[in-house]
Each structure stands twice: as structure tokens, then as C-alpha cells.
Design a protein around this motif. Structure first.
Motif, PDB file in Angstrom:
ATOM      1  N   GLY A   1       0.766  -1.265  -0.098  1.00 44.94           N
ATOM      2  CA  GLY A   1      -0.025   0.014  -0.050  1.00 44.94           C
ATOM      3  C   GLY A   1       0.907   1.192   0.021  1.00 44.94           C
ATOM      4  N   GLY A   2      -0.011   2.372   0.397  1.00 44.85           N
ATOM      5  CA  GLY A   2       0.813   3.570   0.369  1.00 44.85           C
ATOM      6  C   GLY A   2       1.389   4.328   1.530  1.00 44.85           C
ATOM      7  N   SER A   3       1.814   5.395   1.501  1.00 45.89           N
ATOM      8  CA  SER A   3       2.621   6.247   2.548  1.00 45.89           C
ATOM      9  C   SER A   3       1.711   6.760   3.460  1.00 45.89           C
ATOM     10  CB  SER A   3       3.439   7.291   1.925  1.00 45.89           C
ATOM     11  OG  SER A   3       4.212   6.707   1.006  1.00 45.89           O
ATOM     12  N   PRO A   4       1.441   6.350   4.771  1.00 50.04           N
ATOM     13  CA  PRO A   4       0.566   7.019   5.733  1.00 50.04           C
ATOM     14  C   PRO A   4       0.931   8.430   5.981  1.00 50.04           C
ATOM     15  CG  PRO A   4       1.592   4.888   6.389  1.00 50.04           C
ATOM     16  CD  PRO A   4       2.358   5.296   5.465  1.00 50.04           C
ATOM     17  N   HIS A   5      -0.346   9.204   6.204  1.00 54.63           N
ATOM     18  CA  HIS A   5      -0.021  10.501   6.245  1.00 54.63           C
ATOM     19  C   HIS A   5      -1.200  11.344   6.724  1.00 54.63           C
ATOM     20  CE1 HIS A   5      -1.631  10.233   2.155  1.00 54.63           C
ATOM     21  NE2 HIS A   5      -2.247  11.461   2.512  1.00 54.63           N
TER      22      HIS A   5
ATOM     23  N   GLY B   1      -6.275  15.887  10.504  1.00 55.69           N
ATOM     24  CA  GLY B   1      -5.657  15.130  11.690  1.00 55.69           C
ATOM     25  C   GLY B   1      -5.646  13.847  11.572  1.00 55.69           C
ATOM     26  N   THR B   2      -6.568  13.187  10.879  1.00 58.16           N
ATOM     27  CA  THR B   2      -6.629  11.423  10.732  1.00 58.16           C
ATOM     28  C   THR B   2      -5.557  11.086   9.840  1.00 58.16           C
ATOM     29  OG1 THR B   2      -9.057  11.599  10.645  1.00 58.16           O
ATOM     30  CG2 THR B   2      -8.115   9.648   9.824  1.00 58.16           C
ATOM     31  N   VAL B   3      -4.700  10.389  10.410  1.00 56.32           N
ATOM     32  CA  VAL B   3      -3.598   9.249   9.824  1.00 56.32           C
ATOM     33  C   VAL B   3      -4.301   8.332   9.011  1.00 56.32           C
ATOM     34  CG1 VAL B   3      -1.674   7.914   9.771  1.00 56.32           C
ATOM     35  CG2 VAL B   3      -1.864   9.911  11.562  1.00 56.32           C
ATOM     36  N   HIS B   4      -3.910   8.393   7.776  1.00 56.74           N
ATOM     37  CA  HIS B   4      -4.711   7.313   6.894  1.00 56.74           C
ATOM     38  C   HIS B   4      -3.579   6.555   5.939  1.00 56.74           C
ATOM     39  CE1 HIS B   4      -5.125  11.178   4.971  1.00 56.74           C
ATOM     40  NE2 HIS B   4      -4.818  10.940   3.875  1.00 56.74           N
ATOM     41  N   ARG B   5      -3.958   5.368   5.685  1.00 61.07           N
ATOM     42  CA  ARG B   5      -2.785   4.497   4.779  1.00 61.07           C
ATOM     43  C   ARG B   5      -3.847   3.711   3.948  1.00 61.07           C
ATOM     44  NH1 ARG B   5       0.413  -0.707   7.249  1.00 61.07           N
ATOM     45  NH2 ARG B   5       1.905  -0.869   5.513  1.00 61.07           N
TER      46      ARG B   5
ATOM     47  N   SER C   1      -9.004  23.390  -2.681  1.00 60.98           N
ATOM     48  CA  SER C   1      -8.433  23.330  -3.854  1.00 60.98           C
ATOM     49  C   SER C   1      -6.788  23.786  -3.872  1.00 60.98           C
ATOM     50  CB  SER C   1      -8.909  23.907  -5.079  1.00 60.98           C
ATOM     51  OG  SER C   1      -9.303  25.221  -4.760  1.00 60.98           O
ATOM     52  N   GLY C   2      -5.809  22.999  -4.157  1.00 57.10           N
ATOM     53  CA  GLY C   2      -4.360  23.355  -4.210  1.00 57.10           C
ATOM     54  C   GLY C   2      -3.740  23.219  -2.903  1.00 57.10           C
ATOM     55  N   LEU C   3      -4.301  23.191  -1.819  1.00 56.61           N
ATOM     56  CA  LEU C   3      -3.566  23.106  -0.500  1.00 56.61           C
ATOM     57  C   LEU C   3      -2.837  21.735  -0.321  1.00 56.61           C
ATOM     58  CD1 LEU C   3      -5.966  24.775   2.396  1.00 56.61           C
ATOM     59  CD2 LEU C   3      -3.892  25.921   0.736  1.00 56.61           C
ATOM     60  N   PRO C   4      -3.193  20.718  -0.653  1.00 57.31           N
ATOM     61  CA  PRO C   4      -2.586  19.564  -0.472  1.00 57.31           C
ATOM     62  C   PRO C   4      -1.198  19.543  -1.187  1.00 57.31           C
ATOM     63  CG  PRO C   4      -4.830  18.716  -0.848  1.00 57.31           C
ATOM     64  CD  PRO C   4      -4.666  20.137  -1.257  1.00 57.31           C
ATOM     65  N   GLU C   5      -1.160  20.073  -2.398  1.00 51.51           N
ATOM     66  CA  GLU C   5       0.157  20.063  -3.133  1.00 51.51           C
ATOM     67  C   GLU C   5       0.888  21.201  -2.829  1.00 51.51           C
ATOM     68  OE1 GLU C   5      -2.283  17.462  -5.201  1.00 51.51           O
ATOM     69  OE2 GLU C   5      -2.962  19.611  -4.545  1.00 51.51           O
ATOM     70  N   ALA C   6       0.291  22.019  -1.918  1.00 49.92           N
ATOM     71  CA  ALA C   6       1.201  23.148  -1.225  1.00 49.92           C
ATOM     72  C   ALA C   6       1.750  22.919   0.119  1.00 49.92           C
ATOM     73  CB  ALA C   6       0.599  24.678  -1.110  1.00 49.92           C
ATOM     74  N   GLY C   7       1.686  21.532   0.577  1.00 50.55           N
ATOM     75  CA  GLY C   7       2.298  21.064   1.765  1.00 50.55           C
ATOM     76  C   GLY C   7       1.356  20.801   2.772  1.00 50.55           C
ATOM     77  N   ASP C   8       0.184  20.591   2.765  1.00 43.85           N
ATOM     78  CA  ASP C   8      -1.002  20.335   3.810  1.00 43.85           C
ATOM     79  C   ASP C   8      -0.683  19.060   4.162  1.00 43.85           C
ATOM     80  OD1 ASP C   8      -3.627  20.621   5.126  1.00 43.85           O
ATOM     81  OD2 ASP C   8      -4.122  19.145   3.542  1.00 43.85           O
ATOM     82  N   ALA C   9      -0.247  18.156   3.340  1.00 45.20           N
ATOM     83  CA  ALA C   9       0.078  16.552   3.809  1.00 45.20           C
ATOM     84  C   ALA C   9       1.394  16.315   4.458  1.00 45.20           C
ATOM     85  CB  ALA C   9      -0.035  15.777   2.652  1.00 45.20           C
ATOM     86  N   VAL C  10       1.313  15.842   5.658  1.00 41.71           N
ATOM     87  CA  VAL C  10       2.559  15.311   6.238  1.00 41.71           C
ATOM     88  C   VAL C  10       2.815  14.032   6.543  1.00 41.71           C
ATOM     89  CG1 VAL C  10       3.822  15.823   8.428  1.00 41.71           C
ATOM     90  CG2 VAL C  10       2.846  17.806   7.473  1.00 41.71           C
ATOM     91  N   PHE C  11       3.869  13.281   6.032  1.00 42.66           N
ATOM     92  CA  PHE C  11       4.051  11.995   6.334  1.00 42.66           C
ATOM     93  C   PHE C  11       4.346  11.526   7.863  1.00 42.66           C
ATOM     94  CE2 PHE C  11       5.635  13.067   1.969  1.00 42.66           C
ATOM     95  CZ  PHE C  11       4.864  11.833   1.354  1.00 42.66           C
ATOM     96  N   THR C  12       4.006  10.325   8.106  1.00 43.56           N
ATOM     97  CA  THR C  12       4.205   9.890   9.336  1.00 43.56           C
ATOM     98  C   THR C  12       5.628   9.177   9.652  1.00 43.56           C
ATOM     99  OG1 THR C  12       3.574   7.667   8.674  1.00 43.56           O
ATOM    100  CG2 THR C  12       1.956   9.143   9.908  1.00 43.56           C
ATOM    101  N   PHE C  13       6.656  10.206   9.221  1.00 45.23           N
ATOM    102  CA  PHE C  13       8.156   9.772   9.352  1.00 45.23           C
ATOM    103  C   PHE C  13       8.438   9.675  10.908  1.00 45.23           C
ATOM    104  CE2 PHE C  13       9.076  12.174   5.297  1.00 45.23           C
ATOM    105  CZ  PHE C  13       8.634  11.179   4.475  1.00 45.23           C
ATOM    106  N   PRO C  14       9.406   8.928  11.441  1.00 45.04           N
ATOM    107  CA  PRO C  14       9.950   9.078  12.633  1.00 45.04           C
ATOM    108  C   PRO C  14      10.171  10.384  13.077  1.00 45.04           C
ATOM    109  CG  PRO C  14      11.025   7.027  11.328  1.00 45.04           C
ATOM    110  CD  PRO C  14      10.367   7.910  10.432  1.00 45.04           C
TER     111      PRO C  14
ATOM    112  N   GLY D   1       2.296   9.556  -6.375  1.00 42.42           N
ATOM    113  CA  GLY D   1       1.423  10.280  -5.060  1.00 42.42           C
ATOM    114  C   GLY D   1       1.818   9.506  -3.822  1.00 42.42           C
ATOM    115  N   MET D   2       1.128  10.236  -2.925  1.00 40.84           N
ATOM    116  CA  MET D   2       1.605   9.441  -1.683  1.00 40.84           C
ATOM    117  C   MET D   2       1.143   7.970  -1.539  1.00 40.84           C
ATOM    118  SD  MET D   2       0.875  12.621   0.997  1.00 40.84           S
ATOM    119  CE  MET D   2       1.997  14.075   1.408  1.00 40.84           C
ATOM    120  N   CYS D   3       0.002   7.765  -1.881  1.00 43.41           N
ATOM    121  CA  CYS D   3      -0.843   6.429  -1.898  1.00 43.41           C
ATOM    122  C   CYS D   3      -0.592   5.437  -2.928  1.00 43.41           C
ATOM    123  CB  CYS D   3      -2.410   6.711  -1.537  1.00 43.41           C
ATOM    124  SG  CYS D   3      -2.466   7.522  -0.087  1.00 43.41           S
ATOM    125  N   GLY D   4      -0.123   6.059  -4.227  1.00 43.54           N
ATOM    126  CA  GLY D   4      -0.211   5.134  -5.408  1.00 43.54           C
ATOM    127  C   GLY D   4       0.113   6.042  -6.589  1.00 43.54           C
ATOM    128  N   ARG D   5       0.167   5.374  -7.648  1.00 44.19           N
ATOM    129  CA  ARG D   5       0.335   5.987  -8.939  1.00 44.19           C
ATOM    130  C   ARG D   5      -0.826   6.670  -9.368  1.00 44.19           C
ATOM    131  NH1 ARG D   5       4.704   3.653 -11.865  1.00 44.19           N
ATOM    132  NH2 ARG D   5       4.598   5.384 -13.180  1.00 44.19           N
TER     133      ARG D   5
END
Length: 256
Positions: free
Chosen positions: A38-42, A84-88, A104-117, A236-240
Motif C-alpha cells: 500500500g501507500g505512505s501513511p500521512h 488530523g486523521t492519519v490514513h494509509r 483546492s490546491g492546499l495538499p500540493e502546497a504542503g498540507d499533507a505530512v508523512f508519518t516519518f519517525p 503520489g503519496m498512496c499510489g500511481r
């Protein structure tokens, strides 16, 4: 002053209904450390995201104050998650979805944050390096996207384990760390929101005022628009991801 209603022109050219973002995803089939493909949790800081399943099977795993959930995905089903909901996204077999994104436009402007350590989240430059991808859709980009996914899963599994055990501390701290990472971007986000989703809502208000005044002259601007994906198979974060090169639809204002 005439007292006539003033129609607000949309800040975006021909936004989709509600100024939503739109893309199509085929979930990654790469196996992660826990044996799940699957994809990248964020999470998203200010956008609600919806999955509309168009083919295949799978699930979306979520972390939120109500705990850990796994929501099945099958053709025709819809799932959506508040900020605020982490999803994978989890691949179950040829999973394909259409993504509808608020603001519109906010996710590509950095609204998404990965669950990195935590140690990566604590260092903005290290986070940016881990989150970035080389341009294009070739093997180098695919390898970087997989490394990014694996790092996000590493952090996610720790958050999930703690939450399932009844400890929401790591999850809450991740939310705070995500908020710290994006704080400097808020002025840019505010302008994107103002010229996108807010402008669209204000235009509806002005149209209602015009109708109430018996002056529907804005209907003289009626027309139709069309578009097709202009970049296929992006990472993308979750897939192609199949994307639309329309401001506020998938790509950032000004394109990539």
C-alpha cells in the motif's frame, strides 16, 4: 450606489464544483515491512479527503482519537477523513480510486505530512529531503517514492502500536510536530484558500443575492468546460496518480 448585488468572480479559472481537488490513484503494490502492500501513511492539516472506489479491492487504515480502524474499500464505496486523521491506503487487488480533496490546491502546497519517525519530523530540512522526489516517472523516482513510503510506514507502525495499546501520546505528538512543520506555509495556504474555495462560496452568495433581487444576468455567462488527465502514472503519496494540470485541481498554482 445602485444597491445591486455584485457577483464575485472566482479566483481560479473554471474551478470544479465546490473548488475541490481531483485525481485518480492506483494503490501501490509494494510490500512494506509489516507485509502489507500500500501507500505512505500521512495526515492533512486543514483538508478533508475522500476516496471514491472505482475498481478492485483494498482498505484504508486510519488513526484518530477514536483509535485504529480499517475501512474496507470496494467498487462504489466511499471513505473520507477529517484533518488530523492519519490514513494509509492498503492494496487488496487492483485497487483504484478517485480522490476528492477539500480546499483546492492546499495538499500540493504542503498540507499533507508523512508519518516519518520523530527524529525526521523534528528537522525541517531532513523532512524535506525525505519527502521530496526526483522529477519524472522513471525508475529513480519510483525507488525514491518507495523509500519515502517505507520511512512513513516505519513511523506509522509505532503510532499505531501505541494507539492500540491505549496510549495516544505518540499520535498527539505527531500531530503537533506536523503542525510545527507547516506553520510557515499558512500565509500561502490562506491565499490559495481565499482565491479558491472561499471565492467559489462567495460567488454562490452573490448569485443568491442576484436571484433574490430578480437580476439573474450572471446566467448569461453560462458555458461548459472539459478536461482530461495530463500527467499519467505520477507518484503520489498512496499510489500511481493521474493528474489534471488545472489550477486547484491537482497541481499547485502555476503547475510543476
Amino acid at each position: 450606489m445602485s444597491g445591486r448585488p455584485v457577483l464575485v468572480k472566482p479566483g481560479l479559472p473554471h474551478p470544479l464544483p465546490g473548488a475541490v481537488g481531483l485525481s485518480h490513484l492506483s494503490a501501490y503494490d509494494w510490500e512494506a515491512a509489516d507485509g502489507v502492500c500500500g501507500g505512505s501513511p500521512h495526515l492533512h492539516l486543514v483538508c478533508t479527503e475522500a476516496y471514491v472506489v472505482t475498481g478492485g479491492r483494498g482498505a484504508v487504515q486510519t488513526l484518530s482519537p477514536d483509535g485504529y480502524r480499517e475501512i474496507p474499500l470496494e467498487p462504489g464505496s466511499i471513505a473520507w477523513f477529517a484533518p488530523g486523521t492519519v490514513h494509509r491506503m492498503v492494496q487488496g487487488g487492483d485497487l483504484r480510486i478517485t480522490v476528492l480533496m477539500q480546499n483546492s490546491g492546499l495538499p500540493e502546497a504542503g498540507d499533507a505530512v508523512f508519518t516519518f519517525p520523530p527524529e525526521v519530523l523534528a528537522d525541517p530540512s531532513r523532512y524535506a529531503e525525505a519527502a521530496g522526489l526526483p522529477p519524472g516517472t522513471g525508475p529513480e523516482t519510483a525507488a525514491a517514492a518507495r523509500r519515502r513510503r517505507d520511512l512513513a510506514v516505519e513511523g506509522y507502525l509505532g503510532l499505531r502500536e501505541a494507539l492500540v495499546a491505549g496510549d495516544n501520546g505518540p499520535y498527539r505528538e505527531f500531530q503537533r510536530a506536523a503542525a510545527r512543520l507547516v506553520r510557515d506555509k499558512v500565509p500561502t495556504w490562506r491565499e490559495l484558500w481565499r482565491t479558491g474555495a472561499l471565492a467559489t462560496a462567495e460567488r454562490t452568495g452573490a448569485q443568491l443575492d442576484a436571484l433574490a433581487a430578480g437580476e439573474p444576468s450572471y446566467l448569461g455567462e453560462a458555458t461548459a468546460h472539459e478536461a482530461a488527465p495530463t500527467r499519467l502514472g505520477g507518484f503520489g503519496m498512496c499510489g500511481r496518480r493521474d493528474e489534471y494540470n488545472l489550477p486547484g485541481t491537482t497541481l499547485p498554482y502555476g503547475g510543476e
